[in-house]
Each structure stands twice: as C-alpha cells, then as structure tokens.
Write an enzyme that holds these catalytic residues in place. Structure first.
Site, PDB file in Angstrom:
ATOM      1  N   SER A 181     -16.745  22.858 -53.492  1.00  0.00           N
ATOM      2  CA  SER A 181     -17.593  21.704 -53.774  1.00  0.00           C
ATOM      3  C   SER A 181     -18.338  21.264 -52.507  1.00  0.00           C
ATOM      4  O   SER A 181     -19.109  22.044 -51.945  1.00  0.00           O
ATOM      5  CB  SER A 181     -16.740  20.569 -54.361  1.00  0.00           C
TER       6      SER A 181
ATOM      7  N   ASP B 118     -20.846  22.489 -65.259  1.00  0.00           N
ATOM      8  CA  ASP B 118     -20.355  21.675 -64.146  1.00  0.00           C
ATOM      9  C   ASP B 118     -21.293  20.489 -63.947  1.00  0.00           C
ATOM     10  O   ASP B 118     -22.470  20.661 -63.603  1.00  0.00           O
ATOM     11  CB  ASP B 118     -20.308  22.545 -62.881  1.00  0.00           C
TER      12      ASP B 118
ATOM     13  N   HIS C   9     -15.891  21.473 -63.161  1.00  0.00           N
ATOM     14  CA  HIS C   9     -15.959  21.350 -61.701  1.00  0.00           C
ATOM     15  C   HIS C   9     -14.558  21.447 -61.114  1.00  0.00           C
ATOM     16  O   HIS C   9     -13.695  20.602 -61.387  1.00  0.00           O
ATOM     17  CB  HIS C   9     -16.602  20.015 -61.311  1.00  0.00           C
TER      18      HIS C   9
END
Length: 389
Positions: free
Chosen positions: A189, A316, A345
């Site tokens: 991320s 996502d 995610h």
C-alpha cells in the site's frame, strides 16, 4: 403453491454458487513485456501467476473483504522482534524491527525488507503473516517503521509519499552491514508507493536484488478521489484518519508553529489530514500539489531497474483499476503486474477458509523463492559471493 423456507434457502444458495463460479476463480491478468528477461523468469519460476484466484466465498467482493481481512484473528504473532532505532541526519528516528528467532543474526540467509502501509507497524496482522512465512522458508526479515508509528517523532517531521530519505537510509544501513547478502524489498500500500519511488530514484543502484509491490496506489490523486466517496469514507477513510490523528497526538508538541492543532482535531478524512498536516510539514502549496507530486509517472516506471513484481485487485477502493498504469508497466524490462478479479485492499482471502494463507502471501513467497534460488537468471542481478542453498 408456495415454496417452503428450505427450498428458498437451497435455491438462493445454488443461485449464489452459480454467480460465484461465474465471476471468480480466474487467473490474474498479467501485464509484462513478453520479450524481457524478467518475463521469462516469471514464466519459468513463479507458477502462482497462472493459479486461479478463488476469492473468499463468503465475501468475495473487495469492499467487505478488506474489512474482514483486517479484523481476522490470526495465530501469527511474531514474538522475536529485535527493535532498533535508526537516527537520521535531521535528528529524527525511524524503526528497524529485525525478525530473528532465537535472537540470532544469520547474515548468510537472504533478507527481505518490509515497508508496511500508511498506519501499519511491525505488529500489524498482515505484516506478521509475511514475516512468519518468510522465516518458515528459511529467509530473514526486517520491518521498517516510519517516524511516529512505533516510536514518537523526534522532530517536526513525519512521513509522506514523496519523501524517500528515510527509506534510502534504511536500505543503505542494511546494505552496509551486509554487503554480499541477497536482499529484496516488499512494499505494501503506502509502503509500495514509497518503494516504487525509491526504486525509480535509485535506478541501477537500488541495492536490492528484487522487489514485490502489493496494493500500491500508484496514482494518489485518483485514490484520494475514490476514498472521499461517502461509502468508502464510511468503511475505511474515517478509521484510517483516526489512526493518523493518534500518531500525530503522540508527537504533537514537535509540530507547534507548523500545523494548527485545532484544525487537525476537526479533520474527518485522510485528505483533510494531509491538508492540515502532511502538506504543511513538507512545504507543499496545497494537498493537490502533494498528491500530484506523489504520482508514479511513466517516467518513474521506466527508471526502475530492479526486477519488480506488482499485485493488485480490480476492486480495491484505494487503488481504482482505471488508475493502474499496467499498460506502461508492460513496456518496461523490469516490471510486471498481476491484477486479480476480487481481493480488495491488502486482502486476497481465498477459498472457504478465511484463515488460510492469503493469495498475495502465496505469490510473494513463490516469487522470493524464485528470486533467491535463481538470482542468476534475473536481469542485471547483483551477484553474491556465496551460493544460496
């Protein structure tokens, strides 16, 4: 004639099964330059790239799978971290958490440096899963904790998506200690965004043999717009914002005169936090200037010279599918990206058991096993002075 409750339930279940098998269980879409050496490497050794991804049967869609994955109780607690504070030239500190069972330093083992997400730490669930699986395969791991996350900020500076100075110091520190060791990086991320920028900035001198980038918001402008939508704000944004405020509160005396504490107390989204905190601390004219400066552009992608495998999901909320530069990646010699249908995610729960190893961890371990055991077949790999058993 009215249907019995049992018949309704059975019919509904069969209908759902039909929907599930029609939409899930597909191989990821892989974008790579087919004539590149890296592409041949992946074809030969990373079989997970052709494995169908069966998204978690109960909640296969990314929206709720993201939440379920974050809340799952997992028996992956890492109890053997050796934590080290690293001082920076400006007086700050960040953390290196070394995963060393038995508190042993084993410098001949391949090492993976993990760069977690926005508010994640060495004890975050998915980080501990990665660490445990790496140790199980015979590798070593170290987690970098950004300023303010696990230790309070020592100066009026935290972290942002366009500042890789601390990451450069972390990699340099590790490489100086282990000049001949096989070392790879994982960015998840926000950590993936930073790692991608670092790899682009360093080019052939990244000091990493390979990288794995997961759920990276390559375009923070598009990601921010999507997270501001009311449903995504309610499901994710507000909780992450509260975590950011807790991090700020631990060190707020360091930011006196730089940010307005009263305004920060009222923020309700990551964007608002970045308006009143991140953009101010790092000298940006506006939050839009900051987000635009953080985008991994085509020029950045073509500057990456470290073999890098990326994994994203098409549902996502943090990484809108239309914002993924997969076509540009397919024109480079060093990057490949796999995009799954479903996964959310930092989720990628699979099958009927949510506690089984997530799909992204399987792919990551598959990739690093290939990297560390067939490093001579990677493009322009730095040769170690010993062989990997």
């Amino acid at each position: 004639m009215a249907l019995s409750p049992t018949a309704v339930l059975v019919s509904s279940f069969l209908f759902y099964c039909g929907y599930y098998f029609m939409h899930y269980g597909k191989q990821p879409q892989v974008y790579k330059k087919k004539t590149s050496k890296f592409s041949h490497f992946l074809d030969n050794y990373v079989t997970t790239l052709v494995k169908p991804f069966w998204s978690f049967f109960v909640v296969p869609g990314g929206r709720f799978q993201t939440i379920v994955a974050a809340l799952l109780p997992r028996d992956y607690k890492v109890s053997y971290y050796r934590k080290e504070n690293i001082s920076t030239p400006d007086g700050g500190e960040f953390l290196l958490a070394w995963a060393s069972p038995g508190n042993k330093d084993e410098p001949t083992k391949p090492l993976v440096v993990i760069f977690p997400g926005l508010v994640s730490r060495s004890t975050s669930g998915y980080v501990q899963i990665i660490v445990k699986e790496l140790i199980k395969l015979g590798f070593s791991a170290v987690v970098m904790g950004n300023r303010g996350i696990e230790i309070p900020c020592q100066t009026g500076k935290a972290f942002c998506a366009a500042d890789t100075n601390d990451m450069q110091l972390a990699v340099n520190t590790i490489r100086e200690r282990y000049p001949n060791r096989l070392i790879a990086g994982v960015g998840i991320s926000f950590g993936g965004l930073l790692l991608s920028r670092y790899l682009a900035q360093k080019g052939e001198n990244s000091k990493l043999q390979a990288a794995f980038v997961y759920c990276c918001p390559f375009n923070p402008v598009a990601g921010s717009v999507n997270l501001e939508k009311w449903d995504n704000w309610l499901l994710y944004n507000v909780f992450l914002t509260n975590d950011l405020l807790k991090i700020y509160d631990r060190s707020r005396e360091k930011f006196v005169g730089v940010v307005d504490h009263q305004k920060l107390k009222r923020v309700r989204s990551i964007r608002e936090f970045d308006i009143h905190m991140t953009a101010k601390v790092f000298g940006y004219e506006s939050v839009d200037h900051y987000y635009k400066d953080s985008v991994i552009t085509t020029k950045f992608l073509h500057s990456i010279k470290t073999p890098t495998l990326c994994l994203c999901a098409d549902d996502d909320a943090f990484v809108p599918i239309k914002s993924l530069p997969y076509q540009e990646m397919a024109q480079t010699d060093y990057i490949a990206i796999a995009i799954t249908h479903g996964g959310g995610h930092v989720g990628h729960l699979q099958g009927i058991n949510p506690l089984s190893t997530p799909y992204f961890v399987e792919m990551m371990m598959d990739y690093f096993t290939a990297v560390f055991n067939h490093s001579d077949e990677l493009p322009e790999i730095e040769k170690p002075t010993y062989s990997v058993q």
